[in-house]
Design a protein around this motif. Structure first.
Motif, PDB file in Angstrom:
ATOM      1  N   ARG A  92      22.150  35.144  42.043  1.00 42.25           N
ATOM      2  CA  ARG A  92      20.727  35.248  41.513  1.00 42.25           C
ATOM      3  C   ARG A  92      20.657  34.982  39.938  1.00 42.25           C
ATOM      4  O   ARG A  92      19.649  34.331  39.534  1.00 42.25           O
ATOM      5  CB  ARG A  92      20.356  36.750  41.737  1.00 42.25           C
ATOM      6  N   TYR A  93      21.596  35.307  39.292  1.00 40.02           N
ATOM      7  CA  TYR A  93      21.522  35.187  38.011  1.00 40.02           C
ATOM      8  C   TYR A  93      22.129  34.090  37.248  1.00 40.02           C
ATOM      9  O   TYR A  93      22.086  33.776  36.146  1.00 40.02           O
ATOM     10  CB  TYR A  93      21.813  36.577  37.055  1.00 40.02           C
ATOM     11  N   LEU A  94      23.502  33.650  38.038  1.00 40.51           N
ATOM     12  CA  LEU A  94      24.353  32.494  37.185  1.00 40.51           C
ATOM     13  C   LEU A  94      24.041  31.152  37.899  1.00 40.51           C
ATOM     14  O   LEU A  94      23.781  31.131  38.912  1.00 40.51           O
ATOM     15  CB  LEU A  94      25.708  32.986  37.447  1.00 40.51           C
ATOM     16  N   PRO A  95      24.041  29.910  37.049  1.00 42.02           N
ATOM     17  CA  PRO A  95      23.924  28.685  37.842  1.00 42.02           C
ATOM     18  C   PRO A  95      24.799  28.255  38.694  1.00 42.02           C
ATOM     19  O   PRO A  95      24.370  27.429  39.565  1.00 42.02           O
ATOM     20  CB  PRO A  95      23.711  27.787  36.496  1.00 42.02           C
ATOM     21  N   ALA A  96      26.212  28.704  38.722  1.00 41.69           N
ATOM     22  CA  ALA A  96      27.075  28.209  39.475  1.00 41.69           C
ATOM     23  C   ALA A  96      28.163  29.280  39.779  1.00 41.69           C
ATOM     24  O   ALA A  96      28.308  30.161  38.978  1.00 41.69           O
ATOM     25  CB  ALA A  96      27.706  26.841  39.061  1.00 41.69           C
ATOM     26  N   ARG A  97      28.834  29.099  40.757  1.00 42.70           N
ATOM     27  CA  ARG A  97      29.810  30.038  41.011  1.00 42.70           C
ATOM     28  C   ARG A  97      31.202  29.787  39.948  1.00 42.70           C
ATOM     29  O   ARG A  97      31.372  28.921  39.772  1.00 42.70           O
ATOM     30  CB  ARG A  97      30.424  29.778  42.533  1.00 42.70           C
ATOM     31  N   ASP A  98      31.333  31.128  39.615  1.00 38.99           N
ATOM     32  CA  ASP A  98      32.490  31.137  38.479  1.00 38.99           C
ATOM     33  C   ASP A  98      32.249  30.314  37.429  1.00 38.99           C
ATOM     34  O   ASP A  98      32.659  29.869  36.406  1.00 38.99           O
ATOM     35  CB  ASP A  98      33.959  30.441  39.097  1.00 38.99           C
ATOM     36  N   TYR A  99      30.679  30.168  36.926  1.00 40.59           N
ATOM     37  CA  TYR A  99      30.185  29.857  35.816  1.00 40.59           C
ATOM     38  C   TYR A  99      29.273  30.842  35.127  1.00 40.59           C
ATOM     39  O   TYR A  99      28.299  31.187  35.550  1.00 40.59           O
ATOM     40  CB  TYR A  99      29.525  28.562  36.007  1.00 40.59           C
ATOM     41  N   GLY A 100      29.607  31.542  33.946  1.00 37.31           N
ATOM     42  CA  GLY A 100      28.971  32.534  33.401  1.00 37.31           C
ATOM     43  C   GLY A 100      29.516  33.854  33.747  1.00 37.31           C
ATOM     44  O   GLY A 100      30.522  34.051  34.617  1.00 37.31           O
ATOM     45  N   THR A 101      29.023  35.002  33.288  1.00 30.55           N
ATOM     46  CA  THR A 101      29.347  36.265  33.419  1.00 30.55           C
ATOM     47  C   THR A 101      28.421  37.367  33.434  1.00 30.55           C
ATOM     48  O   THR A 101      27.283  37.056  32.739  1.00 30.55           O
ATOM     49  CB  THR A 101      30.277  36.726  32.266  1.00 30.55           C
ATOM     50  N   LEU A 102      28.415  38.273  34.374  1.00 30.62           N
ATOM     51  CA  LEU A 102      27.767  39.429  34.714  1.00 30.62           C
ATOM     52  C   LEU A 102      28.264  40.386  33.855  1.00 30.62           C
ATOM     53  O   LEU A 102      29.439  40.628  33.843  1.00 30.62           O
ATOM     54  CB  LEU A 102      27.513  39.582  36.012  1.00 30.62           C
ATOM     55  N   ILE A 103      27.358  41.161  33.019  1.00 34.45           N
ATOM     56  CA  ILE A 103      27.798  42.369  32.393  1.00 34.45           C
ATOM     57  C   ILE A 103      27.527  43.546  33.342  1.00 34.45           C
ATOM     58  O   ILE A 103      26.456  43.830  33.359  1.00 34.45           O
ATOM     59  CB  ILE A 103      27.321  42.566  31.044  1.00 34.45           C
ATOM     60  N   VAL A 104      28.422  44.386  33.649  1.00 30.25           N
ATOM     61  CA  VAL A 104      28.394  45.526  34.354  1.00 30.25           C
ATOM     62  C   VAL A 104      28.631  46.929  33.736  1.00 30.25           C
ATOM     63  O   VAL A 104      29.875  46.800  33.260  1.00 30.25           O
ATOM     64  CB  VAL A 104      29.319  45.439  35.716  1.00 30.25           C
ATOM     65  N   SER A 105      27.563  47.893  33.886  1.00 32.18           N
ATOM     66  CA  SER A 105      27.975  49.192  33.383  1.00 32.18           C
ATOM     67  C   SER A 105      28.863  50.060  34.507  1.00 32.18           C
ATOM     68  O   SER A 105      28.115  50.216  35.624  1.00 32.18           O
ATOM     69  CB  SER A 105      26.768  49.762  33.043  1.00 32.18           C
ATOM     70  N   THR A 106      30.016  50.431  34.406  1.00 32.14           N
ATOM     71  CA  THR A 106      30.609  50.958  35.491  1.00 32.14           C
ATOM     72  C   THR A 106      30.936  52.645  34.762  1.00 32.14           C
ATOM     73  O   THR A 106      30.953  52.911  33.742  1.00 32.14           O
ATOM     74  CB  THR A 106      32.175  50.337  35.731  1.00 32.14           C
ATOM     75  N   SER A 107      31.620  53.461  35.631  1.00 33.52           N
ATOM     76  CA  SER A 107      32.241  54.642  35.357  1.00 33.52           C
ATOM     77  C   SER A 107      33.291  54.534  34.404  1.00 33.52           C
ATOM     78  O   SER A 107      33.703  55.353  33.859  1.00 33.52           O
ATOM     79  CB  SER A 107      32.698  55.452  36.701  1.00 33.52           C
ATOM     80  N   HIS A 108      34.231  53.372  34.240  1.00 33.32           N
ATOM     81  CA  HIS A 108      35.114  53.058  33.409  1.00 33.32           C
ATOM     82  C   HIS A 108      34.433  52.163  32.081  1.00 33.32           C
ATOM     83  O   HIS A 108      35.336  51.550  31.336  1.00 33.32           O
ATOM     84  CB  HIS A 108      36.005  52.323  33.836  1.00 33.32           C
ATOM     85  N   GLY A 109      33.415  52.204  31.938  1.00 35.56           N
ATOM     86  CA  GLY A 109      32.715  51.492  30.786  1.00 35.56           C
ATOM     87  C   GLY A 109      32.204  50.160  30.888  1.00 35.56           C
ATOM     88  O   GLY A 109      31.732  49.841  32.210  1.00 35.56           O
ATOM     89  N   VAL A 110      31.576  49.547  30.141  1.00 32.53           N
ATOM     90  CA  VAL A 110      30.806  48.005  30.250  1.00 32.53           C
ATOM     91  C   VAL A 110      32.095  47.135  30.164  1.00 32.53           C
ATOM     92  O   VAL A 110      32.802  47.114  29.385  1.00 32.53           O
ATOM     93  CB  VAL A 110      29.909  48.170  29.048  1.00 32.53           C
ATOM     94  N   MET A 111      31.901  46.269  31.272  1.00 25.81           N
ATOM     95  CA  MET A 111      32.965  45.275  31.316  1.00 25.81           C
ATOM     96  C   MET A 111      32.129  44.085  32.281  1.00 25.81           C
ATOM     97  O   MET A 111      31.145  44.258  32.505  1.00 25.81           O
ATOM     98  CB  MET A 111      34.038  45.678  32.126  1.00 25.81           C
ATOM     99  N   SER A 112      32.965  42.933  32.134  1.00 19.65           N
ATOM    100  CA  SER A 112      32.564  41.835  32.974  1.00 19.65           C
ATOM    101  C   SER A 112      32.755  42.011  34.483  1.00 19.65           C
ATOM    102  O   SER A 112      33.460  42.657  34.771  1.00 19.65           O
ATOM    103  CB  SER A 112      33.209  40.498  32.378  1.00 19.65           C
ATOM    104  N   HIS A 113      31.895  41.306  35.309  1.00 18.33           N
ATOM    105  CA  HIS A 113      31.792  41.558  36.669  1.00 18.33           C
ATOM    106  C   HIS A 113      33.293  41.093  37.216  1.00 18.33           C
ATOM    107  O   HIS A 113      33.936  41.490  38.155  1.00 18.33           O
ATOM    108  CB  HIS A 113      30.853  40.908  37.459  1.00 18.33           C
ATOM    109  N   TYR A 114      34.003  40.058  36.399  1.00 16.93           N
ATOM    110  CA  TYR A 114      35.331  39.713  36.882  1.00 16.93           C
ATOM    111  C   TYR A 114      36.375  40.816  36.782  1.00 16.93           C
ATOM    112  O   TYR A 114      36.997  41.107  37.731  1.00 16.93           O
ATOM    113  CB  TYR A 114      36.121  38.624  35.886  1.00 16.93           C
ATOM    114  N   ASP A 115      36.350  41.845  35.777  1.00 15.01           N
ATOM    115  CA  ASP A 115      37.269  42.886  35.453  1.00 15.01           C
ATOM    116  C   ASP A 115      36.707  43.701  36.546  1.00 15.01           C
ATOM    117  O   ASP A 115      37.822  44.524  37.057  1.00 15.01           O
ATOM    118  CB  ASP A 115      36.948  43.166  34.087  1.00 15.01           C
TER     119      ASP A 115
END
Length: 130
Positions: A92-115
């Motif tokens: 939905r938000y990135l132009p291609a697979r494995d290109y770009g990063t989603l930033i996610v707020s988790t219970s362990h803090g803010v991190m990239s969707h890869y982490d």
């Protein structure tokens, strides 16, 4: 008039400064969430660095740009996602697979969707950058 979404305003300002070729941008007001998102940008190599400047009020961030951001923005509304659902949000938000990063707020803090995927964490998708 007060800002309704400081994260969205900060990312919009960074995106605009990048698009016109500025080398730095001031993000104000500063917040812990904005600082965490900028930390992810720095870790993933999208900015050269950032520094908190205390002005006696809410403070601001001086962001050093390097021209690596094509587009960034906040995700509204903040969608809940599981650890196995990141591909849906990448489509939905990135132009291609494995290109770009989603930033996610988790219970362990803010991190990239890869982490977050690596650690098996779900959370809220709050921003994207590519």
């Amino acid at each position: 008039m007060a800002d309704n979404d400081p994260l969205s305003n900060a990312l919009s300002g960074v995106n605009n400064a990048e698009s016109v070729g500025h080398l730095s941008h001031t993000v104000q007001p500063a917040s812990n969430v904005i600082g965490s998102v900028l930390e992810v940008f720095y870790d993933r190599g999208y900015i050269d660095g950032f520094e908190f400047v205390d002005d006696g009020k809410s403070g601001n961030f001086e962001v050093e740009l390097k021209g690596a951001i094509n587009k960034c923005g906040a995700v509204k509304p903040r969608y809940e996602t599981g650890a196995d659902e990141y591909e849906k949000w990448e489509k939905r938000y990135l132009p291609a697979r494995d290109y770009g990063t989603l930033i996610v707020s988790t219970s362990h803090g803010v991190m990239s969707h890869y982490d977050a995927r690596e650690e098996g964490l779900g959370g809220q998708v709050i921003a994207y950058v590519y």
